[in-house]
Enzyme design. Sequence first.
Site, PDB file in Angstrom:
ATOM      1  N   CYS A  12      75.685  39.779 -20.595  1.00 48.55           N
ATOM      2  CA  CYS A  12      74.585  39.713 -19.630  1.00 48.55           C
ATOM      3  C   CYS A  12      73.900  41.062 -19.542  1.00 48.55           C
ATOM      4  O   CYS A  12      74.306  42.030 -20.199  1.00 48.55           O
ATOM      5  CB  CYS A  12      75.075  39.258 -18.257  1.00 48.55           C
ATOM      6  SG  CYS A  12      76.155  40.455 -17.446  1.00 48.55           S
ATOM      7  N   CYS A  15      75.886  44.254 -18.990  1.00 47.21           N
ATOM      8  CA  CYS A  15      76.543  44.844 -20.166  1.00 47.21           C
ATOM      9  C   CYS A  15      75.599  45.842 -20.841  1.00 47.21           C
ATOM     10  O   CYS A  15      76.008  46.953 -21.202  1.00 47.21           O
ATOM     11  CB  CYS A  15      76.924  43.760 -21.173  1.00 47.21           C
ATOM     12  SG  CYS A  15      78.105  42.546 -20.563  1.00 47.21           S
ATOM     13  N   ASP A 495      34.807  51.357 -32.573  1.00 51.16           N
ATOM     14  CA  ASP A 495      34.103  52.253 -33.481  1.00 51.16           C
ATOM     15  C   ASP A 495      33.155  51.369 -34.299  1.00 51.16           C
ATOM     16  O   ASP A 495      33.330  50.150 -34.364  1.00 51.16           O
ATOM     17  CB  ASP A 495      35.128  52.952 -34.379  1.00 51.16           C
ATOM     18  CG  ASP A 495      34.464  53.778 -35.463  1.00 51.16           C
ATOM     19  OD1 ASP A 495      33.535  54.531 -35.141  1.00 51.16           O
ATOM     20  OD2 ASP A 495      34.868  53.644 -36.640  1.00 51.16           O
ATOM     21  N   ASP A 694      39.609  53.164 -37.035  1.00 45.80           N
ATOM     22  CA  ASP A 694      40.229  53.172 -38.361  1.00 45.80           C
ATOM     23  C   ASP A 694      41.438  54.083 -38.431  1.00 45.80           C
ATOM     24  O   ASP A 694      42.048  54.228 -39.483  1.00 45.80           O
ATOM     25  CB  ASP A 694      39.204  53.561 -39.441  1.00 45.80           C
ATOM     26  CG  ASP A 694      38.618  54.945 -39.199  1.00 45.80           C
ATOM     27  OD1 ASP A 694      39.180  55.694 -38.379  1.00 45.80           O
ATOM     28  OD2 ASP A 694      37.614  55.279 -39.842  1.00 45.80           O
ATOM     29  N   ASP A 698      39.114  58.399 -35.492  1.00 42.25           N
ATOM     30  CA  ASP A 698      39.222  57.828 -34.149  1.00 42.25           C
ATOM     31  C   ASP A 698      40.564  58.161 -33.494  1.00 42.25           C
ATOM     32  O   ASP A 698      40.851  57.670 -32.398  1.00 42.25           O
ATOM     33  CB  ASP A 698      39.071  56.305 -34.215  1.00 42.25           C
ATOM     34  CG  ASP A 698      37.713  55.896 -34.746  1.00 42.25           C
ATOM     35  OD1 ASP A 698      36.707  56.395 -34.220  1.00 42.25           O
ATOM     36  OD2 ASP A 698      37.666  55.094 -35.691  1.00 42.25           O
TER      37      ASP A 698
END
Length: 809
Positions: A12, A15, A495, A694, A698
């Site tokens: 669970c 753990c 862009d 790209d 950018d």
Amino acid sequence: MEVTLGVTGMTCAACAARIEKGLAKLDGVAGAEVNLALEKATIRLDPEKVDLARVEAAIAALGYGTVKKTVHLKLGGGTLNDEASRRRLEAAFRHLPGVFRAEVNVATEEARIEIAPEAIRPEALIEAAKAAGFAAWLVEGTEEDPKEKEMRARIRRLLASALLTFPLAWTMLAHLIPGGERFVPEILMNPWVQLLLATPVQFWIGWTFYRGAYLNLRGGSANMDVLVALGTSAAYGYSLYLVLWEYAAKGRPVDLYFETSAMLITLILLGKTLEARAKSRTARAIEALLARQAKTARLLQDGEEVEVPVERVRPGDLLRVRPGEKIPVDGVIVEGEAAVDESMLTGEPLPVHRKADDPVVGATVNVDGSFVMRATRVGEETVLAQIVAAVERAQGEKAPIQRLADRVSGVFVPAVVLIAVFDFLLWYFVLDPGAFARALKNMISVLVISCPCALGLATPTSVMAGSGRAAEAGILFRGGESLEGLARVDVVAFDKTGTLTEGRPAVTDVRPTAGVTEADLLTLAAAVEAHSEHPLARAIVAYARERGIAEPEAKRVKSAAGRGIRGRVEEADVRVGSPAWLREEGIDIAALEPEIAALQAEGKTVVAVAREAVPLGVIALQDTLKPGARAAVAALRARGIEAVLITGDHRRAAEAVAREVGIERVFAGVRPEEKAEIVRRLQAEGRRVAMVGDGVNDAPALAQADVGLAFSAGTDIAVQSADVTLLGGDVVRVVQAIEASRMTLRNIKQNLFWAFIYNTVGIPIAGAGLLQPWVAGAAMSMSSVSVVTNALRLRRMKLSTVGPEGSGR
């Protein structure tokens, strides 16, 4: 250094939290993230301070196991005949991330290396041996997949538990049906027989719960094992007391609860088995990606073809690829040509033509044609390996929304134990004084139904399934944070060049003056432009050749950098360049001015052509839109997302593109570093911004945005500035990425809602005595299965294709 290990024995969310805390205490470990659904731990460690063996020991001390695989290598090519070479080679292996132990046998020239399969691939071991001066190749072993082995053991335990529990359940059901006792063999009603059946279920099959509970309590925490061990022990212990003291000592008839403890254990095992199967299905995205890799390659050696495992291929090797075969690794064609199906990377269904000097990518398919290629990237350097790594990273990283579940899980189990004890005391002393059996049953129901398994699985299973499905569509999320964050954006900043447009100019208009044909204008322009490498020149020459126009030879060609070019064509002086340059050259282009102004107003670049100082016409070029750009912007608008344009291009060109795609806000003429400032301004307006570019110029804006999306041509997906990488160049993938993110987040919220509501409603119902313990156990198990099953729906997630008008369908 970051290492990923497979972890076994977790039940669970508590753990996972316990392992994270335990590993964080190790000197040299900077942090750890444990994914319950993937059953993996991602650990950031300093290899100078702590090695993987110590990490493994720490996990074992917490009560959990690690997934290991033994790799056997055959060695050669070096001088492996003394102790020093053995130690050097073992050290080379041990320094690799993901290696637990390494043993080299000098006599047999073999190495036995114990690795974490999630952290390292065998190819890295081969490279390490090569770097140490030894040739190495894999020895095919018969070692069983640890997860398959664990699943078989789980099923065996479940079957044994079910066989022993069935007679006990039969007696219980018979009591619930009027007159049902006559259908039960008398022997099964005997308390000693029931004790005999229940004991192995409780202590042999259920030993895993006791062990887990002990280790967790010893470590100062509590998990599902504690709840199950407490609940089943209470039912079994009370029944044992009744058998020994009431039935055996006093000869009184007794109502036993052996079936309660046995059915709880069996139903929980059933739930965990179904859950494990479902979780394995969520991880199949990576298996499907790996399955695309070629298994063998045709290596050219001394003019002959030798079929070798793809792991044996090295950079620089020459490989033959025949029609219908998968390309084994990344490389460059050196001889021949072919049509290659690259849909795995680009999503484009039509094959692309590849010839000498063109790059090819491993796992794509040679549809037609035979060629020889030179391998450039192999193993973990290939595009496919990078894609797999990106998907694994996305599936392993926690989404922010999971922090809520982690915080709740940390205190949930101790709180439940207190609630259960209080419920027992309330029933025994107040609601039904002295009714020990009733108070006990209600307490057991509260303990069992409260397990937070579903809470821990709610987020990671959805992230696994959602990111895996997105990867199949060419959308690679860096992690859970980007997957969740993209769902919340309300502005997408694009862009222009290479994002909304193709990134290369194309001829759009040819406008000759009176008495001059288009063919004449293109012939002269192409003749001199053929001597230039300028993108505009290449576009004009390509346009002319597409129309069957063969340019004559130009002599005495001279270029004016960035302005134009001149040369002698058929004994005439020809100039091709910007209108401003022709004016500087003393050519009167007044007759062309109306055309030039009209074309420039449309955002096009205009090239003027003159022969012997006489203007012949103009050629207009423009960076053409990508096919899906207009539709993608319209689809974003339909989803309530604003699109803006941020570009370094001049305003007229930017506004022309914006008008064509339907964008209203335009920021033009900005430098790369200024793009990030514009993103900050949008964020200051209270907007959540996704930036699409790209990944090169950018990069600042991609890093500043709430989520950065970068296009990849498919040859290199490692766009470090972006949170999401879009394979290929289709703008529609931006819409699909947002859609995948929104559907995944919605799925996570559904899972969390049902996990929380299940416990919120279930605990009071159980505490009120309205649930039999075995029903509570079944409900608890099925809650986890239902959460995982709901997450699995994302594997069939349909991402919209965007129609010509931009509507998602």
